[in-house]
Design an enzyme around this catalytic site. Sequence first.
Site, PDB file in Angstrom:
ATOM      1  N   ASP A  39       0.844  -1.196   0.000  1.00  0.00           N
ATOM      2  CA  ASP A  39       0.000   0.000   0.000  1.00  0.00           C
ATOM      3  C   ASP A  39       0.886   1.254   0.000  1.00  0.00           C
ATOM      4  O   ASP A  39       1.942   1.280   0.645  1.00  0.00           O
ATOM      5  CB  ASP A  39      -0.870  -0.026   1.266  1.00  0.00           C
ATOM      6  N   GLU A  48       1.465  -0.593  -4.897  1.00  0.00           N
ATOM      7  CA  GLU A  48       0.474   0.412  -5.256  1.00  0.00           C
ATOM      8  C   GLU A  48       1.198   1.714  -5.544  1.00  0.00           C
ATOM      9  O   GLU A  48       1.685   2.379  -4.632  1.00  0.00           O
ATOM     10  CB  GLU A  48      -0.550   0.649  -4.154  1.00  0.00           C
TER      11      GLU A  48
HETATM   12  O1  LIG Z   1      -9.887  12.194   1.791  1.00  0.00           O
HETATM   13  C1  LIG Z   1      -9.298  11.235   2.211  1.00  0.00           C
HETATM   14  N1  LIG Z   1      -7.916  11.095   2.055  1.00  0.00           N
HETATM   15  C2  LIG Z   1      -7.101  12.107   1.371  1.00  0.00           C
HETATM   16  C3  LIG Z   1      -7.049  11.830  -0.133  1.00  0.00           C
HETATM   17  C4  LIG Z   1      -6.681  10.360  -0.404  1.00  0.00           C
HETATM   18  O2  LIG Z   1      -5.332  10.159   0.037  1.00  0.00           O
HETATM   19  C5  LIG Z   1      -4.910   8.911   0.449  1.00  0.00           C
HETATM   20  C6  LIG Z   1      -4.125   8.104  -0.375  1.00  0.00           C
HETATM   21  C7  LIG Z   1      -3.698   8.484  -1.704  1.00  0.00           C
HETATM   22  C8  LIG Z   1      -4.591   8.917  -2.693  1.00  0.00           C
HETATM   23  C9  LIG Z   1      -4.112   9.245  -3.956  1.00  0.00           C
HETATM   24  C10 LIG Z   1      -2.747   9.154  -4.242  1.00  0.00           C
HETATM   25  O3  LIG Z   1      -2.245   9.464  -5.487  1.00  0.00           O
HETATM   26  C11 LIG Z   1      -1.875   8.696  -3.263  1.00  0.00           C
HETATM   27  O4  LIG Z   1      -0.559   8.576  -3.581  1.00  0.00           O
HETATM   28  C12 LIG Z   1      -2.341   8.354  -1.994  1.00  0.00           C
HETATM   29  O5  LIG Z   1      -3.644   6.890   0.052  1.00  0.00           O
HETATM   30  C13 LIG Z   1      -3.912   6.428   1.303  1.00  0.00           C
HETATM   31  C14 LIG Z   1      -3.369   5.187   1.686  1.00  0.00           C
HETATM   32  C15 LIG Z   1      -3.636   4.693   2.963  1.00  0.00           C
HETATM   33  O6  LIG Z   1      -3.122   3.490   3.323  1.00  0.00           O
HETATM   34  C16 LIG Z   1      -4.429   5.405   3.851  1.00  0.00           C
HETATM   35  C17 LIG Z   1      -4.971   6.640   3.478  1.00  0.00           C
HETATM   36  O7  LIG Z   1      -5.746   7.335   4.327  1.00  0.00           O
HETATM   37  C18 LIG Z   1      -4.707   7.162   2.187  1.00  0.00           C
HETATM   38  C19 LIG Z   1      -5.234   8.459   1.763  1.00  0.00           C
HETATM   39  O8  LIG Z   1      -5.949   9.127   2.547  1.00  0.00           O
HETATM   40  C20 LIG Z   1     -10.041  10.080   2.920  1.00  0.00           C
HETATM   41  C21 LIG Z   1     -10.184  10.390   4.390  1.00  0.00           C
HETATM   42  C22 LIG Z   1      -9.000   9.675   4.994  1.00  0.00           C
HETATM   43  C23 LIG Z   1      -8.822   8.427   4.194  1.00  0.00           C
HETATM   44  N2  LIG Z   1      -9.281   8.871   2.884  1.00  0.00           N
HETATM   45  C24 LIG Z   1      -9.019   8.230   1.711  1.00  0.00           C
HETATM   46  O9  LIG Z   1      -9.395   8.724   0.653  1.00  0.00           O
HETATM   47  C25 LIG Z   1      -8.221   6.960   1.702  1.00  0.00           C
HETATM   48  C26 LIG Z   1      -7.713   6.582   0.501  1.00  0.00           C
HETATM   49  C27 LIG Z   1      -6.936   5.347   0.322  1.00  0.00           C
HETATM   50  C28 LIG Z   1      -6.797   4.357   1.297  1.00  0.00           C
HETATM   51  C29 LIG Z   1      -6.051   3.210   1.024  1.00  0.00           C
HETATM   52  C30 LIG Z   1      -5.433   3.063  -0.216  1.00  0.00           C
HETATM   53  O10 LIG Z   1      -4.697   1.941  -0.525  1.00  0.00           O
HETATM   54  C31 LIG Z   1      -5.574   4.083  -1.189  1.00  0.00           C
HETATM   55  O11 LIG Z   1      -4.958   3.900  -2.388  1.00  0.00           O
HETATM   56  C32 LIG Z   1      -6.306   5.196  -0.928  1.00  0.00           C
END
Ligand SMILES: O=C(NCCCOc1c(-c2ccc(O)c(O)c2)oc2cc(O)cc(O)c2c1=O)[C@@H]1CCCN1C(=O)/C=C/c1ccc(O)c(O)c1
Length: 484
Positions: free
Chosen positions: A193, A230
């Site tokens: 991840d 990822e």
């Molecule tokens: O708005 C949110 N997050 C900010 C925008 C998304 O950014 C995240 C990315 C992310 C997004 C885009 C990118 O290009 C990047 O490099 C990273 O990866 C994560 C990986 C994690 O293990 C835990 C996380 O909370 C995130 C995360 O917040 C909501 C609330 C918190 C969790 N979350 C989320 O949206 C959670 C998203 C999430 C969770 C697990 C994943 O494996 C993932 O790919 C995304």
Amino acid sequence: YKNPHYASGRTTMVHLFEWKWDDIAAECERFLGPRGFGGVQVSPVNENLVLWSHQRPWWERYQPISYRLVTRSGNEQQFTNMVRRCNNVGVRIYVDAIINHMTGTWSTNTGTGGSTANFGQWHYPAVPYGRNDFNFPHCVITGNDYRCCADRVRNCELSNLKDLNQGTEYVRTQIVNFMNHLIRLGVAGFRIDAAKHMWPADLRVIYDRLHNLNTAHGFPAGARPYIYQEVIDLGNEAVSRNEYTPLAAVTEFRFGMELSRAFKGGNQLRWLFNWGTAWGLLASGDALTFIDNHDNQRGHGAGGDILTYKQPKQYRGAIAFMLAHPYGRPQLMSSFAFTNTEAGPPMDNSGNIISPSINSDTSCGNGWVCEHRWRQIFSMVAFRNRVGNTAVTNWWDNGSNQIAFCRGNQGFVAFNNDYWNLSQTLQTCLPAGNYCDIISGWKSGNNCTGKRITVGSDGRASITLGAGEYDMVLAIHTGTESRL
Ligand SMILES: O=C(NCCCOc1c(-c2ccc(O)c(O)c2)oc2cc(O)cc(O)c2c1=O)[C@@H]1CCCN1C(=O)/C=C/c1ccc(O)c(O)c1
Ligand SMILES: [Ca+2]
């Protein structure tokens, strides 16, 4: 690290998102094993933060509290039991490893196993981790950092999550011990991840310290874990997926983005004649491919307009193409139904996950979609298994959205995403005889419940696909599911 080590003749894995270990074990034995699935990606197995404040959102499992194997999916004993039962029927287990970070700073501080932590002090006693195990100085990744600053993307906090320093021996040892414990239990590999947020050099050290797969679970001696990283990279970011492909496989997000666009009508299907690296995709052996995943099916992550179970006919078309075409190593998403993109899995009012029920028509209930149990999808898994590594030949298209191609002399598939009917005599490359279309129905004794295709001695057959039919795909192959 690029070999999934599937049992022979298997090709496709399914992400059983938020499923419990006991239910996955049962699904391996009653469905995935018999239907020729290669493996299951499970949700994070280590203790995560309990977030009642957000009604137990799906992303709480991406906020580790410790590496103890206790989550809402089950405990270490149930996990161990699941791995053994799935391996016994030829279905491998891949763990979603959250090793970039720990939790964000929340008011609650308890994990799914009862451990507590003090996030403000970077204090995780159940590992243990302390301030020196996290990157310094404290900083948080901003949107602009993704374009300008590779070091900030690695060394600063993603979404306020405490950012581990994988450059220190102590942190490496904790992570390696966690992953080697899982290898000992019989897992076949890992999804890394947020790999983009860790330095490739540190990841290489960690991967090279992982043990060979456990031969007691049917793996050959010297087998290295399958690792798919990822890396969300749609271009013009400071961090490139090409930094990660020398290490191990990478999630190819452009795959699902381009196929979603094509099957939604944004791009004519005829342009798929050279699908693969010619489209800017990774080398086939480097690519973990999928239409949607847990993140972008909610519109959070990369790629914007991704097809999901909510657009069933187009989704089944894109999935069928993914499984019919030789490019990449495919993963199917299997989800719970949602409208709120933050919502976690179906749960009772104590927060226990509710198991999927299996209906008499083999579909799922209790709020679970079970895309992997849709006939058109699991039938294409059997198609992919059957055609093996045969090449795409005899590509035909109508200059628009009607296409067809052979896979060696083992399989034939046709698609119609135009508004008018497809009715052609096409080369199927198959031996003369009668075949059941595995999309519109199935073989029942010596009959087809759907279309029946007669292939002549010249390999040609009359192929019809009405624009208004339930599915836009027709598929036949030399396996027993299709050949009469
Ligand atoms: O708005 C949110 N997050 C900010 C925008 C998304 O950014 C995240 C990315 C992310 C997004 C885009 C990118 O290009 C990047 O490099 C990273 O990866 C994560 C990986 C994690 O293990 C835990 C996380 O909370 C995130 C995360 O917040 C909501 C609330 C918190 C969790 N979350 C989320 O949206 C959670 C998203 C999430 C969770 C697990 C994943 O494996 C993932 O790919 C995304
Ligand atoms: Ca990091």
